[in-house]
Design a protein around this motif. Structure first.
Motif: not given
Length: 415
Positions: A155-156, A158-160, A162, A164, A169-171, A174
């Protein structure tokens, strides 16, 4: 008038047999242990053992072939979890297997050398998990910890990657589909709350059968004709008073033990308690009676006092599996499910768990209650038959003994 006199005489005989049986229970140390001590102590022992519900700090070994920042982060998060403790580091998988074989660790995390490059090269990184399957609880702790840590790290990452703009939006990116993990029927998600209620019902049945079997063995040892029915006592001439007198003795003891096992022990160890007193009474009454007459019937088929202990101890573990608690009921073969219908513990355990742990009402467990009442009637009838057979056997041996003594006396007179 003769009918009322016969009923009155039968009640008197039953009360006499009840009083005599109660005296024998108090005097016999073996019977007293299985009737009182074991039902009181065994549930406490089992409940204390499983009181933690889940295992924590399971020792694992790590084989880190990547030696990267990402692999160290994975190890650190696994070690910080409450269920796993990174206790050893190994150079290769063979060394890790040696630690598992010596039971120093219960599992191995293998991080390959390409782990860091695969993840940052937009490939799927893999971590191999090796578990000791001899204990399912440790396997669950090791595997689920690795799974949760990899999901969190994924998840972390994917957020980095992405790109966003906002935290919202990041949450969403993820975790586009969120969920809440709510364990039902076992709030702690532990082994004790799930299995121990069935064990409590099985203890009730097994101790009752053991105690009745030992009491019957004592009666055979005291009777010169190796029979349950004393010879020469007019109060033991009818089957129904004999069965009812003994049953009253056992019922008075185990109605107290049943309340201890079904109400007091779960309250002491904070197991789920959703059943009302009325629903427990509707279930426990036929269950205790079915176990009682089942034990009386079995006691007539066991010749020696020690045999009943071997039989009951041998059957304890299979009976726990047949309840469908520690192993899914749908996965039990049909033939073994048919065998499970012979034992009151099968339906007593299922009904008790549904009432006390799942919040069912009496109508929900009515099929189990009906079967318990059917077992009560069937085992009562079978107990009457076997006791009647014992009565005829005792009378036959008594007549044969009398003829032998009479013939011996006549022979001496003729000499």
């Amino acid at each position: 008038m003769s009918i009322f006199h016969s009923i009155y005489r039968g009640i008197q005989d039953a009360c006499y047999i009840w009083r005599r049986e109660m005296t024998q229970v108090v005097k016999d140390e073996g019977v007293l242990i299985f009737f009182v001590v074991v039902p009181l102590v065994y549930p406490l022992l089992y409940s204390w053992i499983y009181n933690n519900e889940v295992v924590h700090e399971v020792p694992v070994c790590v084989v880190d072939q990547s030696h990267s920042q990402l692999s160290r982060e994975f190890i650190r998060k696994c070690d910080a979890s409450p269920d796993v403790q990174v206790k050893y580091y190994a150079q290769d998988l063979e060394e890790a297997k040696s630690l598992v074989s010596r039971q120093l660790v219960k599992g191995v995390y293998l991080i390959p050398s390409s782990f860091d490059g695969d993840v940052y090269g937009l490939k799927q990184g893999t971590i191999s998990v090796y578990c000791d399957m001899s204990l399912v609880l440790t396997y669950k702790a090791i595997f689920q910890t690795a799974q949760m840590v990899t999901m969190e790290m994924g998840t972390e990452l994917k957020t980095q990657l992405g790109g966003h703009n906002t935290a919202r939006e990041e949450a969403i990116a993820a975790r586009p589909l969120d969920y809440d993990d709510v364990p039902i029927f076992s709030p702690a998600g532990g082994y004790g709350s799930a299995v121990l209620p069935a064990v409590l019902m099985l203890i009730l049945q097994q101790t009752l059968v053991l105690g009745i079997g030992l009491s019957a063995g004592t009666a055979r040892d005291e009777n010169p004709y190796r029979n349950l029915i004393p010879v020469g006592d007019s109060r033991y001439e009818h089957t129904i008073p004999i069965v009812m007198g003994k049953a009253m003795c056992y019922f008075m003891i185990f109605i107290v033990m049943g309340a201890w096992l079904s109400i007091a022990v779960p309250r002491l160890f904070h197991f789920p308690q959703l059943a009302t007193w009325y629903s427990l009474l509707c279930m426990m009454l036929p269950y205790i009676l079915a176990c009682l007459f089942f034990g009386m019937m079995v006691s007539c088929t066991v010749k020696y006092r020690e045999n009943v202990m071997l039989i009951v101890v041998f059957m304890s573990v299979p009976l726990l599996f047949l309840t469908g608690v520690s192993w899914p009921q749908t996965c039990i073969p049909s033939c073994w499910q048919g065998v499970s219908w012979l034992f009151p513990s099968t339906f007593g355990a299922r009904a008790y768990i549904r009432l006390n742990s799942m919040g069912a009402n009496v109508s929900d467990v009515m099929p189990e209650i009906r079967i318990l009442w059917i077992q009560t009637v069937c085992y009562f009838a079978m107990t009457l038959c076997v006791y009647r057979f014992q009565f005829f056997v005792a009378r036959h041996y008594a007549m044969e003994r009398l003829k032998f003594l009479k013939h011996k006396r006549e022979s001496k007179l003729s000499e």
